[in-house]
Write a protein that holds these residues in place. Sequence first.
Motif, PDB file in Angstrom:
ATOM      1  N   SER A 127       0.790  -1.229   0.000  1.00  0.00           N
ATOM      2  CA  SER A 127       0.000   0.000   0.000  1.00  0.00           C
ATOM      3  C   SER A 127       0.824   1.282   0.000  1.00  0.00           C
ATOM      4  O   SER A 127       0.413   2.292  -0.568  1.00  0.00           O
ATOM      5  CB  SER A 127      -0.954   0.015   1.199  1.00  0.00           C
ATOM      6  OG  SER A 127      -1.883  -1.027   1.119  1.00  0.00           O
ATOM      7  N   PHE A 128       1.998   1.261   0.665  1.00  0.00           N
ATOM      8  CA  PHE A 128       2.802   2.478   0.777  1.00  0.00           C
ATOM      9  C   PHE A 128       4.151   2.359   0.056  1.00  0.00           C
ATOM     10  O   PHE A 128       5.033   3.181   0.251  1.00  0.00           O
ATOM     11  CB  PHE A 128       3.019   2.832   2.243  1.00  0.00           C
ATOM     12  CG  PHE A 128       1.744   3.183   2.964  1.00  0.00           C
ATOM     13  CD1 PHE A 128       1.250   4.475   2.933  1.00  0.00           C
ATOM     14  CD2 PHE A 128       1.024   2.209   3.648  1.00  0.00           C
ATOM     15  CE1 PHE A 128       0.061   4.799   3.586  1.00  0.00           C
ATOM     16  CE2 PHE A 128      -0.160   2.519   4.303  1.00  0.00           C
ATOM     17  CZ  PHE A 128      -0.645   3.818   4.267  1.00  0.00           C
ATOM     18  N   ALA A 129       4.290   1.336  -0.775  1.00  0.00           N
ATOM     19  CA  ALA A 129       5.555   1.127  -1.476  1.00  0.00           C
ATOM     20  C   ALA A 129       5.777   2.155  -2.570  1.00  0.00           C
ATOM     21  O   ALA A 129       6.909   2.555  -2.844  1.00  0.00           O
ATOM     22  CB  ALA A 129       5.597  -0.279  -2.073  1.00  0.00           C
ATOM     23  N   SER A 130       4.707   2.586  -3.209  1.00  0.00           N
ATOM     24  CA  SER A 130       4.809   3.507  -4.349  1.00  0.00           C
ATOM     25  C   SER A 130       3.421   4.018  -4.668  1.00  0.00           C
ATOM     26  O   SER A 130       2.419   3.393  -4.310  1.00  0.00           O
ATOM     27  CB  SER A 130       5.385   2.766  -5.565  1.00  0.00           C
ATOM     28  OG  SER A 130       5.264   3.540  -6.734  1.00  0.00           O
ATOM     29  N   ASP A 131       3.350   5.153  -5.373  1.00  0.00           N
ATOM     30  CA  ASP A 131       2.046   5.574  -5.874  1.00  0.00           C
ATOM     31  C   ASP A 131       1.661   4.789  -7.123  1.00  0.00           C
ATOM     32  O   ASP A 131       0.547   4.922  -7.632  1.00  0.00           O
ATOM     33  CB  ASP A 131       1.989   7.093  -6.139  1.00  0.00           C
ATOM     34  CG  ASP A 131       3.287   7.672  -6.636  1.00  0.00           C
ATOM     35  OD1 ASP A 131       4.221   6.912  -6.968  1.00  0.00           O
ATOM     36  OD2 ASP A 131       3.400   8.911  -6.694  1.00  0.00           O
ATOM     37  N   ASN A 132       2.559   3.925  -7.605  1.00  0.00           N
ATOM     38  CA  ASN A 132       2.212   3.028  -8.712  1.00  0.00           C
ATOM     39  C   ASN A 132       1.343   1.850  -8.272  1.00  0.00           C
ATOM     40  O   ASN A 132       0.826   1.126  -9.117  1.00  0.00           O
ATOM     41  CB  ASN A 132       3.486   2.473  -9.360  1.00  0.00           C
ATOM     42  CG  ASN A 132       4.200   3.493 -10.222  1.00  0.00           C
ATOM     43  OD1 ASN A 132       3.576   4.251 -10.938  1.00  0.00           O
ATOM     44  ND2 ASN A 132       5.521   3.508 -10.152  1.00  0.00           N
ATOM     45  N   VAL A 133       1.211   1.635  -6.954  1.00  0.00           N
ATOM     46  CA  VAL A 133       0.418   0.487  -6.509  1.00  0.00           C
ATOM     47  C   VAL A 133      -1.080   0.766  -6.613  1.00  0.00           C
ATOM     48  O   VAL A 133      -1.897  -0.164  -6.562  1.00  0.00           O
ATOM     49  CB  VAL A 133       0.778   0.086  -5.056  1.00  0.00           C
ATOM     50  CG1 VAL A 133       2.273  -0.142  -4.912  1.00  0.00           C
ATOM     51  CG2 VAL A 133       0.280   1.108  -4.045  1.00  0.00           C
ATOM     52  N   ALA A 134      -1.444   2.028  -6.743  1.00  0.00           N
ATOM     53  CA  ALA A 134      -2.866   2.384  -6.818  1.00  0.00           C
ATOM     54  C   ALA A 134      -3.477   1.920  -8.134  1.00  0.00           C
ATOM     55  O   ALA A 134      -2.776   1.732  -9.142  1.00  0.00           O
ATOM     56  CB  ALA A 134      -3.041   3.893  -6.672  1.00  0.00           C
ATOM     57  N   GLY A 135      -4.789   1.754  -8.120  1.00  0.00           N
ATOM     58  CA  GLY A 135      -5.495   1.329  -9.321  1.00  0.00           C
ATOM     59  C   GLY A 135      -5.775   2.481 -10.268  1.00  0.00           C
ATOM     60  O   GLY A 135      -5.124   3.533 -10.233  1.00  0.00           O
ATOM     61  N   ILE A 136      -6.748   2.268 -11.125  1.00  0.00           N
ATOM     62  CA  ILE A 136      -7.132   3.246 -12.141  1.00  0.00           C
ATOM     63  C   ILE A 136      -8.358   4.009 -11.648  1.00  0.00           C
ATOM     64  O   ILE A 136      -9.308   3.402 -11.136  1.00  0.00           O
ATOM     65  CB  ILE A 136      -7.460   2.556 -13.477  1.00  0.00           C
ATOM     66  CG1 ILE A 136      -6.324   1.604 -13.869  1.00  0.00           C
ATOM     67  CG2 ILE A 136      -7.715   3.572 -14.572  1.00  0.00           C
ATOM     68  CD1 ILE A 136      -6.703   0.687 -15.018  1.00  0.00           C
ATOM     69  N   SER A 137      -8.355   5.318 -11.804  1.00  0.00           N
ATOM     70  CA  SER A 137      -9.521   6.111 -11.418  1.00  0.00           C
ATOM     71  C   SER A 137     -10.754   5.633 -12.185  1.00  0.00           C
ATOM     72  O   SER A 137     -10.686   5.418 -13.402  1.00  0.00           O
ATOM     73  CB  SER A 137      -9.281   7.592 -11.724  1.00  0.00           C
ATOM     74  OG  SER A 137      -8.410   8.159 -10.783  1.00  0.00           O
ATOM     75  N   PRO A 138     -11.878   5.455 -11.507  1.00  0.00           N
ATOM     76  CA  PRO A 138     -13.081   4.920 -12.165  1.00  0.00           C
ATOM     77  C   PRO A 138     -13.488   5.687 -13.419  1.00  0.00           C
ATOM     78  O   PRO A 138     -13.905   5.084 -14.418  1.00  0.00           O
ATOM     79  CB  PRO A 138     -14.142   5.016 -11.066  1.00  0.00           C
ATOM     80  CG  PRO A 138     -13.369   4.902  -9.793  1.00  0.00           C
ATOM     81  CD  PRO A 138     -12.078   5.604 -10.045  1.00  0.00           C
ATOM     82  N   SER A 139     -13.386   7.012 -13.402  1.00  0.00           N
ATOM     83  CA  SER A 139     -13.808   7.773 -14.578  1.00  0.00           C
ATOM     84  C   SER A 139     -12.881   7.539 -15.769  1.00  0.00           C
ATOM     85  O   SER A 139     -13.283   7.682 -16.924  1.00  0.00           O
ATOM     86  CB  SER A 139     -13.888   9.266 -14.260  1.00  0.00           C
ATOM     87  OG  SER A 139     -12.625   9.779 -13.909  1.00  0.00           O
ATOM     88  N   ILE A 140     -11.644   7.153 -15.497  1.00  0.00           N
ATOM     89  CA  ILE A 140     -10.731   6.817 -16.588  1.00  0.00           C
ATOM     90  C   ILE A 140     -11.126   5.481 -17.208  1.00  0.00           C
ATOM     91  O   ILE A 140     -11.057   5.299 -18.429  1.00  0.00           O
ATOM     92  CB  ILE A 140      -9.274   6.819 -16.095  1.00  0.00           C
ATOM     93  CG1 ILE A 140      -8.836   8.260 -15.843  1.00  0.00           C
ATOM     94  CG2 ILE A 140      -8.339   6.136 -17.087  1.00  0.00           C
ATOM     95  CD1 ILE A 140      -7.411   8.425 -15.365  1.00  0.00           C
TER      96      ILE A 140
END
Length: 354
Positions: free
Chosen positions: A14-27
Amino acid sequence: MGKQRSTATHLDPSFASDNVAGISPSIITALARVNEAPAAPYGGDAASAALEEWAQQEFGSQAEIYPVFNGTGANVVALQAMLPRWGAAICSAGAHLNNDEGAAPERLGSIKLLPRAAPQGKLDVSDIEAELGAVGFVHAAQPLAVTLTQSTEVGTLYSLEELAAVSAAAHHHGMGVHIDGARFANAAVALGVGLGELAAHSGADVVSLGGTKNGALAAEAVVVVNPDRVAGLGFIRKYSMQLASKQRFISSQLLELFSTELWHRNAEHANAQAAKLAQRLQDLEGVRVAAMPSVNAVFPEVPAEMAARIQSSYLVHTWDTAPSGNPVLRLMCSWETTDEQIEDLLSCALPRRA
């Protein structure tokens, strides 16, 4: 810096990188829209045309935008277009371009980097002037570009005045200015300016505009603010394997992210959660946060036993060793970091009750 990169797959990332986040729903919704019908390939589609219009509105009527797959590609394509074969780029020694792109600038771009030991990851005018001795010397690669990272790898932020000063010095000596903007949105939010305003105030000729870390999927762009500083960028993008045949799927993401307030909301949330995490960590005994975060990265110095507890459950990099001998961790927040995730990390940091 003595960075130690953990790669264990069983740990919470969860805190390793901001690359771990998913895709924004509107995208995801935007991707579904452009998937409904066939479209011309290689940028000949309506989404790519609309993205070009947005770029000219945001960055100036002369601006050009080239969607690419990733940040490494954006940086290497940009610098190749800015430099002749005998040219070199001045960068911070700690820059992602210098340390974390697998020698892509050198191997694929034939780009000579001139790293400077920049305090806090930021170049200043003295770094430009220090490389001038090579100018005109046939045995040395010529310093013809400066690449700045905004925000930096160590979470710091150039002020608008600092950017303007470095760019003015570079331009005075005939150098182009490139910004690695993987977290350009986070920087703009932190400085209270728009994306175009940040580029204009910075004096940048070319910006690698990051989308992936801010809620997109494999979507970055090279934004040319000053076309006089580049040559053949479209051809370079192709032979660098960064031209997408189905470009509409990249362009539609960038358009959804940047032509709406989505980029601002996502970056603002990531920055705010990092500030919250830093404050909560600082309340723990033995923890020191040397500087409150400017953007979405937190670098706490923690007791060794606390680091061990955190790293037994979380994929967290040891970024440095403090003068005290304690480890300095790097914790990244993203557009979807929750309060619950922060509380869970803090609970893990504390000794377990018997």
